[in-house]
Design an enzyme around this catalytic site. Structure first.
Site, PDB file in Angstrom:
ATOM      1  N   ASP A 530       0.931  -1.109   0.032  1.00  0.00           N
ATOM      2  CA  ASP A 530      -0.110   0.072  -0.075  1.00  0.00           C
ATOM      3  C   ASP A 530       0.913   1.427   0.184  1.00  0.00           C
ATOM      4  OD1 ASP A 530      -2.239   1.727   0.568  1.00  0.00           O
ATOM      5  OD2 ASP A 530      -1.821   1.695   2.472  1.00  0.00           O
ATOM      6  N   ARG A 722       5.895  17.754  -4.626  1.00  0.00           N
ATOM      7  CA  ARG A 722       4.409  18.277  -5.349  1.00  0.00           C
ATOM      8  C   ARG A 722       4.365  19.650  -5.629  1.00  0.00           C
ATOM      9  NH1 ARG A 722       0.631  13.749  -3.748  1.00  0.00           N
ATOM     10  NH2 ARG A 722      -1.131  14.883  -3.568  1.00  0.00           N
ATOM     11  N   THR A 723       4.334  19.941  -6.854  1.00  0.00           N
ATOM     12  CA  THR A 723       4.352  21.486  -7.247  1.00  0.00           C
ATOM     13  C   THR A 723       3.010  21.928  -7.671  1.00  0.00           C
ATOM     14  OG1 THR A 723       5.266  20.734  -9.515  1.00  0.00           O
ATOM     15  CG2 THR A 723       6.812  21.168  -7.659  1.00  0.00           C
ATOM     16  N   ASP A 921      -1.060  -0.866   5.921  1.00  0.00           N
ATOM     17  CA  ASP A 921      -1.521  -0.500   7.291  1.00  0.00           C
ATOM     18  C   ASP A 921      -2.931  -0.328   7.618  1.00  0.00           C
ATOM     19  OD1 ASP A 921      -1.830   1.762   5.593  1.00  0.00           O
ATOM     20  OD2 ASP A 921      -1.740   3.161   7.110  1.00  0.00           O
ATOM     21  N   LYS A1190      33.244 -30.971   1.235  1.00  0.00           N
ATOM     22  CA  LYS A1190      33.027 -29.922   1.632  1.00  0.00           C
ATOM     23  C   LYS A1190      34.287 -29.078   1.415  1.00  0.00           C
ATOM     24  CE  LYS A1190      31.955 -27.204   5.716  1.00  0.00           C
ATOM     25  NZ  LYS A1190      31.449 -26.897   7.095  1.00  0.00           N
TER      26      LYS A1190
END
Length: 1273
Positions: A530, A722-723, A921, A1190
């Protein structure tokens, strides 16, 4: 279902609104009521689960000409009492003893309802509880329409509506045992051990003690039952608290009584007060606010702090007293309960005192959903229409699915294989016994064997098979399931106690609620997230004001050069400029600030002496708050004017609001026409730069700073801000009068009002002067960009599913580094199914062709909710998924909670190899969280509900990095090693039993004493798997964080493949064969002891047993990557304990009549040098091959984690070239290029084309008279 849905709610704004009123629904039609069945997690195709309920919204408040006809069902005549369905008794006086209580003050707003005893409250009949049904039974859906009689309790009760009781628990007293046993025996291991325990009870069949299986199995089941009961008791307690909450219900005595939520019924009229949660789905009747307005908040669900506006019907908005509510008669007709959160259709048939019925349409504006919180509205009245499990959000609830991990499913398959192997060994051994009995009984006459009759032979074969099944049953380790449960629980505790994931601000640690899924945290392929409240805080902050080409901010960035200094300044400089009456720049700045304080739809309220701004768009509230911080304070709103104060004039200045041209996504701007205190008429406009710049006047003085403003906008955009551009113009009175007539005509248009208003606004929004621009930061949660970037480096794709607008989502995607500057955006924003299909098909073909030619371009897919609805349909869902999987990032905008779940289910159904994680949320994220393999909830903010239904709860998105890359990777590696080692150690021991069968004539004789055999799993080898599963680390947390690419080992399931399983099985067979073979060679013909006696069977068996034990403990030491004190205790310590415990047991047990095979063995065995030589030789021979393998792997064919282990061991620094400055420069160039095309702008109001909702809202309010609100009492 989970307890979060006890408080569910949705965004209250409708998803879509129609223009005019249309009939609610024709007779016989029914809305979509196919809610998700609470007993089933529906995995059907997406197209069958998508809601199709349409919204015919009511528009009866725009103008009288838009009012619907008297009835959507046809004209109603004056109704007779027999026609109305209303009992005559409803008009009679109330019964004696139920008079209005004395001492109530109806004039005060804060009057408290009296606390009355139960005897003082009128008695109520019980509403029906939800009808119980079997899990496989489908819920019976009501058809037609729901009819509720107003103020008529008896009639509504007779309809059989369910009560408001909600249960989210998993079990009750009656269902616990069958549900629990069904869940436990879905694990194949438990079924097998139950089968083994049963056949052990058959006399003469079991070669071991009859209780050696059933007792451990019973303990495992009891431990699991205790865990389930503890978890479900918490759900019951939560349900009890929720159902006991109080709500105020209206009684016919003109009074309200506090009633528990569980007793609220359909048809009740309830009073809700500010900050209270709404207890059921109700139709808003009236409120304390003008024209029946009220605000609801859904921050406890989706994290959004901006308020949603609801409005009562004008016909009921005047009912602001209990007496008026009592006199409300008639019917409410509405759709049956359904799962569409954003739609509602119904009508009021209100009867007047003269018996005349008037039909009033109802739509989504009038419905308040259960769990929404009333805000900034002292009170409101609502009519209950849906209760309990019929509420819209409970209809969206799905049963909490039983999630099984990919590792568990693989273990089930491996257990099936081992069971087949066990049967094969048992049948093979039985065949050997048959051959012995049928063909060699004469030669072995001294054993007293007789082949017997044919029937006896068949019984003997069956008996032999069961005997060998019991003998070899521990090829499947009985301790494996309980060991896995314990280890997963402890891994969950390590997650819970990790201080790196503790959020001190809210005192919230991480909480792993479902420990059974911890290993899947290390295998995640896609994260579905989200946005609001998960990636962002939803806190808008006014950061920058650009005025006349100069950028003003709180603190200057040191990166600006001296040449740029003239065009960058601080807010303190701006405050000085605002107070300079003689500066031209000061005049522009003052007009700029005035515009911010006047051009908006914000409502001011004073709370505790502080001004609080309520707005449907948080961006607007941030701009107004920013203006206030610079001295331009918005004080009061009246229906036709606003009042502000300025630094130079503390007296409120009145600006008359003449017209408002509202924002919508096509206009991308908002304008207000105002008359200033000096009488001038001005147009104030703010909007996206693309639409403002083309409407500026040409050749004005402001042209000098337009270019600089554009440069600043590009800087702001690269920072993810954000303009908005800010512009104004003076309007001559004559021009305004002409335009006002055009605007009024457009506002009264019936068809196409929205388009007409847009055209009218175009006429006036021209030749504007650019004042400047603003930049607002939608604050990301701390560490989000770094977390997303790291997850992508780890090979995890991130999909963001949000209800926000497309531009907002893209802007956040850029700022949080989900979408990088180098990515090419694929934007799907189509209006029809055909267009969506055509776009997806063409783009898919183009990308495939491009990649075939060798061009590998990073892509980011952006799709809106409407297009997603079409893309999820069966015909094109596969193509859409193919396109999405080609993209590095996916953003789905304007999606509903159900669409979120459907997207997750689409990927889950078609991408079988991908493990999916969903993080959110709010309760609107719960369907998505439950649909994913692993659900993570963001907790720590009051009221957020997703964490309650999630498998893991964390308080910050950034903690996801350590949860997955460290704890997830560790858990996956530990569980893989634990499971393979558990299989190995049991096969090594029990295959020696099989090899021994060739030497004991397939008689079923065991090589080891039976209780010592039982101690093998539950005592002697108990600790090594636990310590490996809890404490082992194949690399450190620091290395996992530095090299997130190591996470891809889990995604590819490198450590738990079929190949690795077979290699461990083959190694176990090899070890068992070497151990048994060498022991037989050393003890060939039995050993002669010093006293002349043979050593005997139990001497050899116990020696072989301890050699096997030392071998498997040595193997545990070889595979341990981290040696701690616990490892020392578990591996060498287990053998040391065995060497002390076993002789003591062998001495004491025969004295009390058990394990009599050990009688006299201790002095013979523990004093013989052959015993010690065998213990040293056999494990050394077995493990030498493992050690050499190994060494070869690590030296000559290392994998990535081997190299990382070397880096960790020798602390080698990371010399990878970073080229930070070069990358920074490239990033900025690419950002500017892209953001010129896709720049986010700060508007997020709900769009309602042509309805003028914001204009109506501000015209309705007079905040100077807020003290005159009705009390509602």
């Amino acid at each position: 279902m989970t307890d979060d849905f006890a408080r569910l709610v949705s965004r209250a704004n409708p998803a879509a609104r129609g223009g005019q009123y249309r009939p609610t629904y024709p007779p016989g039609a029914r809305p979509n009521t196919n809610g998700l069945d609470p007993f089933f997690d529906d995995d059907d195709d997406p197209d069958t689960a998508t809601p199709h309920a349409s919204s015919h919204n009511v528009n009866h408040l725009i103008s009288p000409i838009d009012h619907p006809p008297d009835s959507a069902f046809g004209s109603f005549k004056a109704m007779q009492s027999t026609d109305s369905g209303l009992p005559l008794s409803k008009h009679a006086a109330p019964p004696a003893g139920l008079e209005e209580p004395h001492g109530w003050n109806f004039d005060e707003e804060d009057v408290q309802l009296p606390s009355l005893s139960a005897s003082a409250m009128p008695s109520r009949s019980k509403a029906k509880r939800r009808k119980w049904r079997w899990p496989w039974q489908k819920a019976q859906e009501r058809v037609g329409e729901r009819v509720i009689t107003l103020n008529d309790e008896r009639t509504n009760l007779s309809e059989g509506y369910c009560n408001n009781y909600i249960s989210t628990s998993k079990f009750n007293v009656a269902t616990f045992l069958p549900k629990f046993l069904a869940e436990q025996f879905s694990k194949y291991a438990n079924v097998f051990f139950l089968f083994t325990a049963c056949i052990q009870q058959i006399p003469g069949v079991s070669p071991t003690n009859r209780y050696t299986t059933i007792v451990p199995l019973g303990l495992v089941l009891l431990a699991s039952a205790f865990k389930e009961m503890q978890e479900d008791l918490k759900r019951h307690q939560s349900d009890k608290e929720l159902n006991a909450r109080k709500a105020k219900v209206h009684f016919r005595t003109n009074t309200f009584f506090a009633v528990p939520w569980r007793d609220i019924r359909v048809g009740d009229i309830i009073r809700m007060e500010s900050d209270e949660f709404i207890p059921a789905d109700v139709v808003l009747l009236s409120s304390s606010e003008p024209e029946g307005l009220c605000y609801i908040e859904t921050s406890n669900l989706d994290g959004e702090t901006n308020l949603k506006i609801k409005q009562a019907s004008p016909e009921t908005a005047s009912l602001t007293s209990p007496q008026a509510i009592t006199n409300l008669h008639g019917l409410l007709r509405c759709e049956q309960p359904n799962n569409s959160l954003y739609t509602f259709e119904g009508t009021f048939d209100i009867k007047s005192q003269q018996g005349v019925s008037k039909t009033v349409p109802l739509g989504p504006d009038q419905i308040l959903l259960r769990g929404a919180q009333l805000r900034n509205t002292p009170w409101c009245y609502g009519l209950v229409v849906y209760t309990g499990h019929e509420t819209k959000l409970m209809r969206n609830a799905t049963a909490a699915p039983i999630k099984r991990t990919a590792v568990e499913r693989q273990v089930n398959a491996q257990i099936v294989f081992l069971f087949v192997l066990l049967l094969a060994l048992s049948i093979g051994s039985s065949i050997g016994a048959v051959i012995r009995t049928w063909f060699f009984s004469q030669n072995q006459w001294y054993l007293g064997m007789d082949a017997g009759s044919l029937g006896n032979r068949a019984w003997t074969i069956g008996q032999d098979i069961l005997t060998f099944v019991i003998l070899y049953n521990n090829l499947i380790p009985i301790s494996l399931i309980v060991t896995m449960e314990v280890v997963k629980y402890q891994q969950a505790q390590l997650i819970n106690s990790d201080l790196d994931m503790y959020y001190a601000k809210t005192d919230t640690p991480a909480l792993c609620r479902t420990s059974s899924l911890v290993e899947e945290l290390g295998m995640i392929g896609i994260v579905f997230s989200d946005k609001t409240g998960t990636l962002t805080r939803n806190e808008m902050e006014f950061r920058i004001a650009c005025i006349a080409g100069v950028s003003y901010t709180e603190v200057l960035d040191e990166s600006h050069s001296d040449a740029d200094a003239a065009h960058h300044a601080t807010f303190s400089t701006l405050r000085t400029l605002l107070s300079d009456p003689f500066s031209d720049s000061g005049n522009i700045a003052r007009e700029f600030m005035t515009l911010l304080a006047v051009c908006h739809t914000v409502i001011p309220e004073v709370k505790d002496g502080k001004m609080v701004y309520q707005a449907s768009s948080p961006d607007e509230a941030a701009l107004v708050a920013g203006a206030e911080s610079l001295g331009y304070r918005f004080m009061t709103r009246k229906p036709h004017s606003v009042f502000i104060t300025t630094p130079s004039d503390p007296q409120p200045l009145e600006y008359e609001v003449l017209n408002v041209c509202e924002f919508n996504s096509s206009r991308k701007r908002m304008s207000t026409v105002v008359r200033c205190p000096d009488g001038r008429i001005k147009l104030f406009c703010k909007g996206a730069d693309t639409v403002i710049l083309e409407r500026l006047r040409k050749g004005g003085e402001e042209s000098a700073w337009v270019e600089r403003t554009l440069q600043h906008l590009e800087e702001y955009a690269t920072e993810g801000l954000r303009t908005l551009c800010i512009a104004s113009r003076d309007i001559p009175p004559s021009e305004y009068n002409t335009w006002s007539a055009i605007y009024s005509a457009a506002a009264s248009t019936i068809n196409g009002r929205g388009e007409a208003l847009d055209k009218a606004a175009e006429i006036i929004e021209r030749d504007m002067v650019l004042l400047g621009a603003t930049a607002i930061e939608d604050k990301l949660q701390e560490g989000v960009p770094d977390t997303i970037h790291t997850l992508q480096m780890a090979g995890i794709k991130v999909w963001v599913l949000t209800g926000d607008r497309q531009e907002t989502a893209i802007n956040i995607g850029l700022s949080c580094r989900l979408i990088s500057e180098s990515m090419n955006l694929v934007i799907i924003n189509e209006a029809t199914f055909h267009d969506t299909k055509e776009f997806i098909t063409k783009r898919l073909t183009a990308i495939n062709n491009q990649r075939k030619s060798g061009e590998m371009e990073d892509l980011a897919l952006v799709i809106d909710g409407k297009s997603l609805t079409f893309a999820l349909e069966k015909e094109i869902s596969k193509a859409f998924l193919e396109l999405a999987m080609m993209c590095k990032a996916v953003v789905c905008c304007r999606v509903s909670p159900l669409q979120k779940a459907l997207v997750v289910k689409l990927v889950k159904k078609n991408m079988k190899g991908q493990i999916l994680l969903a993080i959110g949320d709010g309760a609107n994220d719960v369907p998505m969280i439950q649909a994913a393999h692993v659900g993570v909830g963001i907790s720590g903010v009051e009221g957020l509900q997703a964490a309650r239904s999630a498998d893991v709860a964390i308080s910050q998105f950034r903690f996801l990095k350590k949860l997955l890359l460290v704890h997830g990777a560790w858990s996956y590696r530990r569980l893989s090693k634990l499971i393979l080692y558990s299989f190995y150690k049991n096969i090594v021991l029990y295959m020696t039993q099989f090899w021994f069968s060739f030497f004991n004539n397939f008689s079923g004789q065991i090589a080891y004493e039976s209780w010592t055999l039982s101690f093998y799993n539950v005592v002697f080898t108990l600790l090594p798997p636990l310590v490996i599963g809890i404490f082992d680390q194949f690399v450190s947390a620091r290395i996992l964080d530095r090299y997130p690419q190591l996470y891809m080992l889990g995604q590819s399931n490198v450590f738990f493949t079929k190949t690795s399983f077979w290699l461990w099985i083959i190694n176990a067979l090899y070890h068992s064969l070497v151990l048994f073979g060498l022991s037989i060679i050393m003890f060939w013909g039995d050993l002669k002891q010093s006293n002349g006696f043979d050593s005997g069977h139990w001497f050899w068996g116990t020696t072989l047993y301890l050699a096997v034990l030392l071998t498997v403990l040595g193997k545990a030491g070889l595979i341990s990557d981290l040696w701690t004190k616990y490892t020392v205790i578990a591996i060498p310590g287990s053998f040391a304990f065995t060497m002390v415990f076993l002789p003591l047991y062998a001495l004491i047990a025969p004295l009390v009549g058990i394990s009599i095979e050990y009688e006299g063995i201790v002095p013979r065995l523990w004093s013989d040098w052959i015993f010690y030589f065998t213990l040293l030789l056999l494990p050394a021979v077995c493990l030498s091959r493992d050690f050499v393998w190994k060494y070869y792997r690590r030296t000559y064919n290392p994998t990535s984690y081997h190299i990382a282990q070397e880096l960790q061991k020798y602390n080698i620094p990371d010399y990878r070239p970073r080229q930070e400055q070069f990358q920074k420069a490239i990033k900025k160039v690419r950002a500017v290029q892209r953001l010129r095309r896709t720049r986010g702008f700060a508007f997020s109001q709900t769009e309602t084309a042509g309805r003028q909702d914001q204009a109506r809202l501000i015209r309705a309010y007079d905040t100077s008279k807020s003290h005159n609100r009705p009390s509602g009492l």
